[in-house]
Scaffold this motif. Structure first.
Motif, PDB file in Angstrom:
ATOM      1  N   THR A  77       0.822  -1.217   0.000  1.00 38.51           N
ATOM      2  CA  THR A  77       0.000   0.000   0.000  1.00 38.51           C
ATOM      3  C   THR A  77       0.853   1.264   0.000  1.00 38.51           C
ATOM      4  OG1 THR A  77      -0.119  -0.042   2.422  1.00 38.51           O
ATOM      5  CG2 THR A  77      -1.875  -1.145   1.211  1.00 38.51           C
ATOM      6  N   ALA A  78       2.166   1.111  -0.216  1.00 38.11           N
ATOM      7  CA  ALA A  78       3.073   2.248  -0.087  1.00 38.11           C
ATOM      8  C   ALA A  78       2.886   3.287  -1.192  1.00 38.11           C
ATOM      9  CB  ALA A  78       4.514   1.764  -0.084  1.00 38.11           C
ATOM     10  N   ARG A  79       2.239   2.936  -2.297  1.00 39.20           N
ATOM     11  CA  ARG A  79       2.067   3.898  -3.377  1.00 39.20           C
ATOM     12  C   ARG A  79       1.078   5.001  -3.018  1.00 39.20           C
ATOM     13  NH1 ARG A  79       1.719  -0.002  -8.758  1.00 39.20           N
ATOM     14  NH2 ARG A  79       3.795  -0.958  -8.513  1.00 39.20           N
ATOM     15  N   SER A  80       0.220   4.682  -2.079  1.00 36.31           N
ATOM     16  CA  SER A  80      -0.787   5.671  -1.681  1.00 36.31           C
ATOM     17  C   SER A  80      -0.176   6.653  -0.701  1.00 36.31           C
ATOM     18  CB  SER A  80      -1.983   4.971  -1.016  1.00 36.31           C
ATOM     19  OG  SER A  80      -2.857   5.925  -0.470  1.00 36.31           O
ATOM     20  N   ARG A  81      -0.541   7.936  -0.822  1.00 30.45           N
ATOM     21  CA  ARG A  81      -0.051   8.955   0.096  1.00 30.45           C
ATOM     22  C   ARG A  81      -1.071   9.264   1.178  1.00 30.45           C
ATOM     23  NH1 ARG A  81       4.405  11.775  -1.486  1.00 30.45           N
ATOM     24  NH2 ARG A  81       5.182  11.379  -3.592  1.00 30.45           N
ATOM     25  N   ARG A  82      -2.209   8.604   1.123  1.00 33.84           N
ATOM     26  CA  ARG A  82      -3.225   8.857   2.132  1.00 33.84           C
ATOM     27  C   ARG A  82      -2.825   8.204   3.445  1.00 33.84           C
ATOM     28  NH1 ARG A  82      -8.395   6.490  -0.608  1.00 33.84           N
ATOM     29  NH2 ARG A  82      -6.813   4.929  -1.120  1.00 33.84           N
ATOM     30  N   THR A  83      -3.326   8.733   4.529  1.00 32.57           N
ATOM     31  CA  THR A  83      -3.089   8.125   5.829  1.00 32.57           C
ATOM     32  C   THR A  83      -4.189   7.140   6.128  1.00 32.57           C
ATOM     33  OG1 THR A  83      -4.297   9.874   6.938  1.00 32.57           O
ATOM     34  CG2 THR A  83      -1.915  10.172   6.709  1.00 32.57           C
ATOM     35  N   VAL A  84      -3.889   6.167   6.985  1.00 27.11           N
ATOM     36  CA  VAL A  84      -4.888   5.209   7.411  1.00 27.11           C
ATOM     37  C   VAL A  84      -5.913   5.934   8.263  1.00 27.11           C
ATOM     38  CG1 VAL A  84      -5.269   3.092   8.721  1.00 27.11           C
ATOM     39  CG2 VAL A  84      -3.224   3.354   7.314  1.00 27.11           C
ATOM     40  N   ALA A  85      -7.169   5.644   7.991  1.00 24.21           N
ATOM     41  CA  ALA A  85      -8.268   6.406   8.575  1.00 24.21           C
ATOM     42  C   ALA A  85      -8.141   6.505  10.088  1.00 24.21           C
ATOM     43  CB  ALA A  85      -9.598   5.761   8.205  1.00 24.21           C
ATOM     44  N   GLY A  86      -8.052   7.748  10.545  1.00 25.83           N
ATOM     45  CA  GLY A  86      -8.104   7.986  11.982  1.00 25.83           C
ATOM     46  C   GLY A  86      -6.841   7.653  12.739  1.00 25.83           C
ATOM     47  N   GLU A  87      -5.802   7.115  12.088  1.00 25.50           N
ATOM     48  CA  GLU A  87      -4.631   6.663  12.820  1.00 25.50           C
ATOM     49  C   GLU A  87      -3.419   7.575  12.625  1.00 25.50           C
ATOM     50  OE1 GLU A  87      -4.604   4.374  14.934  1.00 25.50           O
ATOM     51  OE2 GLU A  87      -6.540   3.446  14.551  1.00 25.50           O
ATOM     52  N   GLY A  88      -3.434   8.408  11.594  1.00 29.71           N
ATOM     53  CA  GLY A  88      -2.285   9.257  11.341  1.00 29.71           C
ATOM     54  C   GLY A  88      -1.036   8.481  11.012  1.00 29.71           C
ATOM     55  N   ILE A  89      -1.187   7.384  10.285  1.00 30.96           N
ATOM     56  CA  ILE A  89      -0.053   6.515   9.969  1.00 30.96           C
ATOM     57  C   ILE A  89       0.544   6.955   8.646  1.00 30.96           C
ATOM     58  CG2 ILE A  89       0.639   4.141   9.564  1.00 30.96           C
ATOM     59  CD1 ILE A  89      -1.991   3.380  11.045  1.00 30.96           C
ATOM     60  N   ASP A  90       1.832   7.140   8.619  1.00 30.81           N
ATOM     61  CA  ASP A  90       2.515   7.521   7.398  1.00 30.81           C
ATOM     62  C   ASP A  90       2.362   6.411   6.369  1.00 30.81           C
ATOM     63  OD1 ASP A  90       4.123   8.484   5.442  1.00 30.81           O
ATOM     64  OD2 ASP A  90       5.989   8.390   6.578  1.00 30.81           O
ATOM     65  N   ALA A  91       1.761   6.751   5.216  1.00 31.27           N
ATOM     66  CA  ALA A  91       1.508   5.725   4.204  1.00 31.27           C
ATOM     67  C   ALA A  91       2.753   5.384   3.405  1.00 31.27           C
ATOM     68  CB  ALA A  91       0.397   6.179   3.258  1.00 31.27           C
ATOM     69  N   ARG A  92       3.808   6.205   3.534  1.00 31.18           N
ATOM     70  CA  ARG A  92       5.046   5.913   2.811  1.00 31.18           C
ATOM     71  C   ARG A  92       6.229   6.012   3.776  1.00 31.18           C
ATOM     72  NH1 ARG A  92       5.344   8.600  -3.035  1.00 31.18           N
ATOM     73  NH2 ARG A  92       6.876   6.922  -3.162  1.00 31.18           N
ATOM     74  N   PRO A  93       6.299   5.095   4.720  1.00 33.95           N
ATOM     75  CA  PRO A  93       7.379   5.152   5.709  1.00 33.95           C
ATOM     76  C   PRO A  93       8.689   4.657   5.113  1.00 33.95           C
ATOM     77  CG  PRO A  93       6.091   3.188   6.029  1.00 33.95           C
ATOM     78  CD  PRO A  93       5.430   3.936   4.909  1.00 33.95           C
ATOM     79  N   ALA A  94       9.774   4.907   5.840  1.00 33.81           N
ATOM     80  CA  ALA A  94      11.060   4.353   5.443  1.00 33.81           C
ATOM     81  C   ALA A  94      10.966   2.830   5.443  1.00 33.81           C
ATOM     82  CB  ALA A  94      12.144   4.836   6.400  1.00 33.81           C
ATOM     83  N   TRP A  95      11.612   2.219   4.461  1.00 24.87           N
ATOM     84  CA  TRP A  95      11.474   0.768   4.305  1.00 24.87           C
ATOM     85  C   TRP A  95      12.391  -0.009   5.242  1.00 24.87           C
ATOM     86  CZ3 TRP A  95      16.052  -1.562   3.201  1.00 24.87           C
ATOM     87  CH2 TRP A  95      17.052  -0.748   2.646  1.00 24.87           C
ATOM     88  N   TRP A  96      13.482   0.640   5.727  1.00 27.95           N
ATOM     89  CA  TRP A  96      14.502  -0.123   6.429  1.00 27.95           C
ATOM     90  C   TRP A  96      14.195  -0.457   7.891  1.00 27.95           C
ATOM     91  CZ3 TRP A  96      16.696   2.032  10.675  1.00 27.95           C
ATOM     92  CH2 TRP A  96      16.626   3.434  10.801  1.00 27.95           C
TER      93      TRP A  96
END
Length: 766
Positions: A337-356
């Motif tokens: 799901t990393a291609r999406s820039r949206r955040t997970v609903a209500g959680e404020g989760i970075d949709a494109r975090p560092a992979w390492w």
């Protein structure tokens, strides 16, 4: 001030309940006071300071103390390892003093003594978690009532005595030996015993009192708090914490009555210190993993990842692989799901975090698994092989019908399915379906990743770990059912997932919590009434049809009740505030029924605190009080590294060929290494499982010449034999029990009689 007093009330209730349960089960007041001081000053205080320095405060005191307690246990293990490696284990009290002094002396560290930015939780959270703690303590009191403090005539569970011997052993200096077979290197997941050894060293409380009573209560309370904290972290809702803690620690498989028990009960056990000790470490490590897969930086908390992983590997080797599986699945799901820039609903989760970061954490966990398998795995922890449907060998209907002759059997399939009959295959599949149905309160949460939370990698982490644990339980074989320990650590994860199904839909009315509480109460009441109506479990059956009928009858009765309740819901759901809650209402009712099953399993044993436990019969092979007193005398008079030879080897005491070699009480209550006591959990015995048609506890001792020399010292002693024991094996004491085997009257000619109590005489070699 008034708010602080009210906030402390729930925890005062927990403390009062714990102290009362300990007192009523015979625990000395002085031991309780010393152990409480040890936990507060040598675990909780320094651990909380270190935790806040590494991860920061959660903003509320209960969660800080829960995470801090686990950090304190972790620091204690480091101090214990250093102390036992250098011979300074008697100075274990120094490390908490040093930590507290550092946080007082260094100005930048003083801020960790308080919460800089308070974010207190609702008082209802504290009362809810406290209620779960009280329920867990009531369960523990029932276990304590059936495990009397020595010396008293009792039929002790052999694993407890095995752990007692390990606790004594881990107070000594490295390298450690198997206390029941002196000279053999100890390879076992023994870190729970290291905690108990540390507690005994610091407090001076007898290891038996620590093991049989004191250690369990604080670990249960800490487990409840960190499970609640994990649930709040994952769901973002305060109420999920107490609900999850209660479901994880108190609920059991649905129990509508029937002829067989359902494998996979509670994640904690007095009889398995290693499993219980694993839970808080694994939960805190999982909380760090949740932050990682959600793209939140750990900062200095990275320093906790490796030590926590190694603590999990050394507490119970079955725990860490589950988190590895869950973290791997969450990493893959996050990448998808990393291609999406949206955040997970209500959680404020970075949709494109560092992979390492997740990959680095996986590497750390795998390294800890590798190191743990080198240092800890063995002594009964090994012996795993692949077997599809292995758990069937421990479910009574299957065992009764296929009647495997002799011990449980390895192989690709269980006995009875290797050369299947169509009726047998259907019967086995029916048992698996029955297990899944009665485990519904745990398994139903696996539907969460398919719903609106599917974009949250934390959900995939918990689901992956739960599936891995369930799969390992059914696909791996161990001769003593140890594969079940892959499933039990997943129960807190499964509880979080199930509670996620209770989350109200957007736009839900304020009446939703009351509706779900009512549904839970209905489920609890219905399950309780069904169990009462079913009466005693039916007698074991002898045909496929009879077993199937006995297992299906209570399930069908429960299904009828469920249909009636569903029809009632359909009639009332059109009322304002009820629409859209169907799934949550159904899950609430199932959780209520599961809590009823927990109460049904707990309350009768807890009642023994008041009614007492019947004295063991002679057929049970109990250890006599006189024998325990003799062993305690030996513990008090022998030097720490003295070796003891004994003629006690068998669980039911009398030594005979192919006996169950799980006595363990001479090294346990005696507190010293024995030359050859009981060898059931040695690697050689596990490897010999099934040989000559006997299970591993009944296998003969591997070193036949040493065993015969040991027996000759009691049955036909001479100067040469005893001199060999003294010089070659450093044996200083002989523990002779006439209930185990005849003892030669010539023995006093060659050894000094030092103590006699009942059937036991203790001799000292010159």
């Amino acid at each position: 001030m008034r708010r602080t007093a009210f906030a402390a009330l729930p925890w005062a209730l927990v403390a009062a309940t714990l102290v009362a349960a300990l007192l009523v089960t015979g625990t000395p007041v002085g031991a309780i006071a010393r152990y409480a001081a040890y936990w507060l000053l040598a675990v909780l205080l320094p651990g909380t300071l270190v935790y806040r320095a590494l991860r920061g405060s959660t903003g509320n005191l209960p969660e800080d103390l829960g995470y801090g307690a686990v950090t304190g246990l972790l620091c204690e293990l480091v101090a214990w390892a250093i102390g036992t490696a250098t011979g300074f284990q008697h100075l274990l009290w120094v490390w908490p003093v040093a930590v507290a002094a550092a946080f007082l002396a260094v100005p930048p560290m003083r801020r960790h003594w308080r919460i800089a930015e308070p974010r207190p939780l609702p008082l209802r959270w504290s009362w809810g978690v406290a209620a779960a703690c009280v329920g867990a303590i009531v369960w523990a009191a029932g276990e304590w009532a059936h495990t009397p403090l020595p010396p008293t005539t009792a039929d002790y569970y052999p694993d407890l005595l095995y752990h007692l011997g390990l606790v004594h052993e881990l107070t000594r200096t490295m390298p450690f030996q198997v206390p029941q077979v002196a000279g053999e290197v100890l390879r076992y997941h023994y870190l729970s015993d290291a905690h108990l050894a540390s507690a005994s060293l610091v407090t001076g409380v007898d290891p038996a009192v620590v093991l049989f009573r004191l250690w369990l209560g604080p670990v249960l309370v800490v487990s409840a708090v960190v499970i609640a904290a994990l649930a709040r972290q994952v769901t973002g809702r305060w109420w999920a914490g107490p609900v999850t803690a209660g479901v994880a620690l108190l609920a059991r498989p649905l129990l509508p009555g029937g002829p067989a028990a359902v494998p996979g009960g509670l994640p904690v056990s007095l009889l398995s210190p290693s499993q219980t000790y694993l839970v808080p470490f694994l939960v805190v490590l999982t909380a760090l993993g949740v932050d990682l897969v959600r793209g939140r930086p750990l900062g200095r908390a990275w320093w906790l990842v490796g030590p926590l992983a190694l603590a999990c590997a050394g507490a119970k080797s079955s725990g860490l692989p589950l988190l590895v599986a869950g973290l791997a699945l969450a990493t893959v799901a996050r990448a998808a799901t990393a291609r999406s820039r949206r955040t997970v609903a209500g959680e404020g989760i970075d949709a494109r975090p560092a992979w390492w970061p997740p990959l680095l954490a996986l590497g750390v966990l795998l390294a800890a698994m590798g190191l743990g398998s080198t240092v800890f795995v063995g002594g009964g922890a090994g012996g795993l092989t692949v077997q599809v449907g292995s758990q069937l060998q421990w479910i009574e209907p299957y065992v009764a019908m296929f009647r495997p002759l002799g011990p449980t059997a390895p192989g690709p399939l269980p006995p009875g399915l290797a050369h299947p009959h169509p009726a047998g295959v259907l019967f086995a599949l029916g048992i698996v379906a029955w297990w899944i149905l009665l485990q519904a309160p745990r398994i139903v949460g696996l539907a969460v990743p398919l719903g609106r939370s599917r974009r949250d990698p934390a959900v995939w982490l918990l689901a992956g770990a739960t599936v891995a644990g369930t799969g390992a339980m059914w696909l791996l074989f161990h001769p003593s059912d140890s594969q079940a320990y892959f499933f039990l650590p997943t129960l807190p994860y499964a509880a979080v997932l199930t509670v996620l199904l209770l989350t109200p839909r957007p736009g839900a009315t304020r009446s939703a919590p009351r509706v779900l509480l009512a549904a839970s109460a209905v489920g609890l009441l219905a399950a309780g009434l069904l169990r009462i109506a079913s009466g005693h479990a039916p007698e074991p059956a002898h045909t496929y049809r009879a077993w199937a009928a006995g297992m299906a009858r209570p399930v069908l009765a429960a299904a009828v009740v469920a249909v009636v309740l569903a029809a009632a819901w359909l009639l009332v759901r059109r009322r304002p505030g009820l629409r859209g809650h169907g799934t949550a209402v159904a899950v609430s009712a199932v959780l209520g029924a599961s809590l009823a099953a927990g109460a049904i399993g707990t309350l009768p044993r807890a009642a023994a605190v008041v009614t007492g436990v019947p004295a063991p019969t002679a057929a049970a092979g109990p250890v006599w009080a006189a024998e325990i007193r003799a062993a305690q005398w030996l513990d008090g008079h022998a030097r720490p590294d003295d070796v003891v030879a004994t003629n006690v080897h068998c669980l039911h005491l009398r030594t005979r060929p192919w006996c169950d070699s799980r006595a363990f009480w001479v090294s346990g209550f005696g507190g010293h290494r024995t030359l050859v006591e009981s060898w059931a959990y040695t690697d050689a015995a596990i490897a010999a499982h099934g040989r000559h048609g006997h299970a591993y506890p009944a296998q003969p001792f591997g070193d036949r010449s040493l065993y015969e020399e040991n027996e000759r010292a009691f049955a036909a002693p001479d100067a040469a034999t005893l001199a060999t024991l003294r010089r070659r094996y450093a044996v200083r004491w002989l523990f002779a029990d006439t209930r185990a085997a005849p003892v030669s009257p010539r023995l006093p000619r060659f050894a000094h009689r030092r103590h006699t109590d009942g059937p036991v005489t203790i001799y000292e070699l010159p």
